[in-house]
Structures are given as C-alpha cells and as structure tokens.
Scaffold this motif. Sequence first.
Motif, PDB file in Angstrom:
ATOM      1  N   VAL A  96      54.670  33.790  37.610  1.00  0.00           N
ATOM      2  CA  VAL A  96      53.598  34.423  38.365  1.00  0.00           C
ATOM      3  C   VAL A  96      52.500  34.754  37.361  1.00  0.00           C
ATOM      4  CG1 VAL A  96      52.895  36.346  39.802  1.00  0.00           C
ATOM      5  CG2 VAL A  96      55.175  35.358  40.073  1.00  0.00           C
ATOM      6  N   TYR A  97      51.297  34.306  37.645  1.00  0.00           N
ATOM      7  CA  TYR A  97      50.171  34.514  36.742  1.00  0.00           C
ATOM      8  C   TYR A  97      49.290  35.647  37.272  1.00  0.00           C
ATOM      9  CZ  TYR A  97      51.290  30.353  34.068  1.00  0.00           C
ATOM     10  OH  TYR A  97      51.911  29.446  33.250  1.00  0.00           O
ATOM     11  N   TYR A  98      48.951  36.553  36.368  1.00  0.00           N
ATOM     12  CA  TYR A  98      48.126  37.712  36.700  1.00  0.00           C
ATOM     13  C   TYR A  98      46.853  37.699  35.862  1.00  0.00           C
ATOM     14  CZ  TYR A  98      52.532  39.586  38.575  1.00  0.00           C
ATOM     15  OH  TYR A  98      53.700  39.778  39.270  1.00  0.00           O
ATOM     16  N   CYS A  99      45.760  38.128  36.465  1.00  0.00           N
ATOM     17  CA  CYS A  99      44.547  38.300  35.685  1.00  0.00           C
ATOM     18  C   CYS A  99      44.251  39.795  35.534  1.00  0.00           C
ATOM     19  CB  CYS A  99      43.363  37.600  36.330  1.00  0.00           C
ATOM     20  SG  CYS A  99      42.876  38.211  37.949  1.00  0.00           S
ATOM     21  N   ASN A 100      43.568  40.113  34.459  1.00  0.00           N
ATOM     22  CA  ASN A 100      43.099  41.481  34.303  1.00  0.00           C
ATOM     23  C   ASN A 100      41.696  41.485  33.725  1.00  0.00           C
ATOM     24  OD1 ASN A 100      43.277  41.253  31.503  1.00  0.00           O
ATOM     25  ND2 ASN A 100      44.797  42.852  31.255  1.00  0.00           N
ATOM     26  N   ALA A 101      41.051  42.631  33.839  1.00  0.00           N
ATOM     27  CA  ALA A 101      39.687  42.764  33.338  1.00  0.00           C
ATOM     28  C   ALA A 101      39.447  44.210  32.936  1.00  0.00           C
ATOM     29  CB  ALA A 101      38.684  42.336  34.401  1.00  0.00           C
ATOM     30  N   ARG A 102      38.703  44.371  31.860  1.00  0.00           N
ATOM     31  CA  ARG A 102      38.356  45.708  31.364  1.00  0.00           C
ATOM     32  C   ARG A 102      36.894  45.969  31.702  1.00  0.00           C
ATOM     33  NH1 ARG A 102      40.745  48.177  27.085  1.00  0.00           N
ATOM     34  NH2 ARG A 102      41.550  46.146  26.401  1.00  0.00           N
ATOM     35  N   THR A 103      36.624  47.092  32.347  1.00  0.00           N
ATOM     36  CA  THR A 103      35.239  47.390  32.689  1.00  0.00           C
ATOM     37  C   THR A 103      34.472  47.810  31.441  1.00  0.00           C
ATOM     38  OG1 THR A 103      35.797  49.665  33.250  1.00  0.00           O
ATOM     39  CG2 THR A 103      35.796  48.062  35.049  1.00  0.00           C
ATOM     40  N   LEU A 104      33.216  47.436  31.390  1.00  0.00           N
ATOM     41  CA  LEU A 104      32.408  47.690  30.199  1.00  0.00           C
ATOM     42  C   LEU A 104      32.168  49.184  29.993  1.00  0.00           C
ATOM     43  CD1 LEU A 104      30.799  46.397  27.896  1.00  0.00           C
ATOM     44  CD2 LEU A 104      28.825  46.337  29.423  1.00  0.00           C
ATOM     45  N   LYS A 105      31.866  49.921  31.054  1.00  0.00           N
ATOM     46  CA  LYS A 105      31.463  51.323  30.908  1.00  0.00           C
ATOM     47  C   LYS A 105      32.660  52.241  30.636  1.00  0.00           C
ATOM     48  CE  LYS A 105      29.122  55.129  33.279  1.00  0.00           C
ATOM     49  NZ  LYS A 105      28.381  55.517  32.067  1.00  0.00           N
ATOM     50  N   SER A 106      33.683  52.186  31.481  1.00  0.00           N
ATOM     51  CA  SER A 106      34.806  53.125  31.355  1.00  0.00           C
ATOM     52  C   SER A 106      35.963  52.573  30.539  1.00  0.00           C
ATOM     53  CB  SER A 106      35.315  53.523  32.743  1.00  0.00           C
ATOM     54  OG  SER A 106      35.908  52.408  33.373  1.00  0.00           O
ATOM     55  N   GLN A 107      35.916  51.286  30.213  1.00  0.00           N
ATOM     56  CA  GLN A 107      36.986  50.647  29.460  1.00  0.00           C
ATOM     57  C   GLN A 107      38.323  50.716  30.201  1.00  0.00           C
ATOM     58  OE1 GLN A 107      36.554  49.090  26.017  1.00  0.00           O
ATOM     59  NE2 GLN A 107      34.672  49.000  27.206  1.00  0.00           N
ATOM     60  N   THR A 108      38.269  50.814  31.511  1.00  0.00           N
ATOM     61  CA  THR A 108      39.483  50.827  32.321  1.00  0.00           C
ATOM     62  C   THR A 108      39.925  49.398  32.588  1.00  0.00           C
ATOM     63  OG1 THR A 108      38.753  52.877  33.388  1.00  0.00           O
ATOM     64  CG2 THR A 108      40.501  51.622  34.487  1.00  0.00           C
ATOM     65  N   VAL A 109      41.223  49.170  32.513  1.00  0.00           N
ATOM     66  CA  VAL A 109      41.770  47.846  32.781  1.00  0.00           C
ATOM     67  C   VAL A 109      42.294  47.779  34.210  1.00  0.00           C
ATOM     68  CG1 VAL A 109      43.540  46.170  32.156  1.00  0.00           C
ATOM     69  CG2 VAL A 109      42.378  47.494  30.366  1.00  0.00           C
ATOM     70  N   PHE A 110      41.863  46.771  34.901  1.00  0.00           N
ATOM     71  CA  PHE A 110      42.307  46.540  36.272  1.00  0.00           C
ATOM     72  C   PHE A 110      43.069  45.217  36.332  1.00  0.00           C
ATOM     73  CE2 PHE A 110      40.101  49.882  38.550  1.00  0.00           C
ATOM     74  CZ  PHE A 110      39.098  50.245  37.652  1.00  0.00           C
ATOM     75  N   TRP A 111      44.025  45.167  37.273  1.00  0.00           N
ATOM     76  CA  TRP A 111      44.838  43.966  37.441  1.00  0.00           C
ATOM     77  C   TRP A 111      44.667  43.384  38.831  1.00  0.00           C
ATOM     78  CZ3 TRP A 111      48.007  41.754  33.748  1.00  0.00           C
ATOM     79  CH2 TRP A 111      48.188  42.480  32.570  1.00  0.00           C
ATOM     80  N   GLY A 112      44.727  42.071  38.892  1.00  0.00           N
ATOM     81  CA  GLY A 112      44.763  41.412  40.177  1.00  0.00           C
ATOM     82  C   GLY A 112      46.192  41.196  40.630  1.00  0.00           C
ATOM     83  N   GLN A 113      46.330  40.731  41.846  1.00  0.00           N
ATOM     84  CA  GLN A 113      47.663  40.383  42.318  1.00  0.00           C
ATOM     85  C   GLN A 113      48.071  39.071  41.669  1.00  0.00           C
ATOM     86  OE1 GLN A 113      45.144  39.085  43.661  1.00  0.00           O
ATOM     87  NE2 GLN A 113      45.725  37.208  44.687  1.00  0.00           N
ATOM     88  N   GLY A 114      49.304  38.759  41.628  1.00  0.00           N
ATOM     89  CA  GLY A 114      49.756  37.544  40.982  1.00  0.00           C
ATOM     90  C   GLY A 114      49.577  36.314  41.845  1.00  0.00           C
ATOM     91  N   THR A 115      49.544  35.181  41.181  1.00  0.00           N
ATOM     92  CA  THR A 115      49.535  33.905  41.879  1.00  0.00           C
ATOM     93  C   THR A 115      50.631  33.039  41.257  1.00  0.00           C
ATOM     94  OG1 THR A 115      48.167  32.032  42.598  1.00  0.00           O
ATOM     95  CG2 THR A 115      47.730  32.896  40.389  1.00  0.00           C
ATOM     96  N   LEU A 116      51.467  32.468  42.096  1.00  0.00           N
ATOM     97  CA  LEU A 116      52.660  31.768  41.635  1.00  0.00           C
ATOM     98  C   LEU A 116      52.349  30.332  41.239  1.00  0.00           C
ATOM     99  CD1 LEU A 116      55.746  31.675  41.225  1.00  0.00           C
ATOM    100  CD2 LEU A 116      55.947  31.046  43.648  1.00  0.00           C
ATOM    101  N   VAL A 117      52.800  29.987  40.052  1.00  0.00           N
ATOM    102  CA  VAL A 117      52.688  28.616  39.551  1.00  0.00           C
ATOM    103  C   VAL A 117      54.100  28.080  39.338  1.00  0.00           C
ATOM    104  CG1 VAL A 117      51.954  27.188  37.614  1.00  0.00           C
ATOM    105  CG2 VAL A 117      50.448  28.990  38.482  1.00  0.00           C
ATOM    106  N   THR A 118      54.402  26.962  39.971  1.00  0.00           N
ATOM    107  CA  THR A 118      55.728  26.361  39.866  1.00  0.00           C
ATOM    108  C   THR A 118      55.585  24.934  39.378  1.00  0.00           C
ATOM    109  OG1 THR A 118      56.520  27.719  41.701  1.00  0.00           O
ATOM    110  CG2 THR A 118      57.863  25.834  41.064  1.00  0.00           C
ATOM    111  N   ILE A 119      56.263  24.633  38.278  1.00  0.00           N
ATOM    112  CA  ILE A 119      56.215  23.283  37.708  1.00  0.00           C
ATOM    113  C   ILE A 119      57.606  22.665  37.840  1.00  0.00           C
ATOM    114  CG2 ILE A 119      55.532  21.897  35.734  1.00  0.00           C
ATOM    115  CD1 ILE A 119      53.370  23.822  36.839  1.00  0.00           C
TER     116      ILE A 119
END
Length: 121
Positions: A96-119
Amino acid sequence: VQLQASGGGSVKTGGSLRLSCAASGAIFGFEDMGWYRQAPGKQRELVATITADLITAYADSVKGRFTISRDDSEDDSENTVAYLQMNSLKPEDTSVYYCNARTLKSQTVFWGQGTLVTISS
C-alpha cells in the motif's frame, strides 16, 4: 489540508504504474512531499521524497526504477500534485503506497489514504 492518492492497481512484473497525490488546502503551499509504502506485516518505509526546490531522494531499492515529481501551479500555491512513476516493477514492490506532504507555514505533515499496488509474477 487534504491529500488524495490514486493510481494504484495490479500489473505484472516489469510493468509500470503512475501514482498521483493531489494535495490541497495549504495557504502558503507545501514544502517536502513524499511517497511511502507498507507491505503486509512490515513497517512503513520511505520510497521517495521531493522538496519544493525539486531535490529528490530515493530508497536504494527503487533507485533507477521510480521517479518522483511534482507540479506546483504558480497561480495556485494552495494546491499541488506529486507523482510517482514506477517502472520495471517487481513483486516485492507490492504494498500500500501512501503520500505525505509538509505544509510550508506550520511544518505540519499530512498523510493521504493509501493506494494498493500489486505486482504479480
């Protein structure tokens, strides 16, 4: 702030997928963005990161196969999209792949929901 990941799916060994992470709602924009993955029974691990200055870093296991990029609109600093182009996929990339991002002003990290990759082999 919201992060929406998409693009997962099932492909065979050697195939490609492109993941997208739409990040929105950060008034002053996003600084670092990243992709992580978590396989069943394993800890979440870093896959790739990209800074606002487009400096990238990769886990050794994906170097040369994965490419992270981002699209920051000059006219809309609140929203950005990060991509993960995954080529030459292997069964061990299944996670399951997750993305995250840090906001420039507050430096808070947020996460997205996962997306499943199957090989499959």
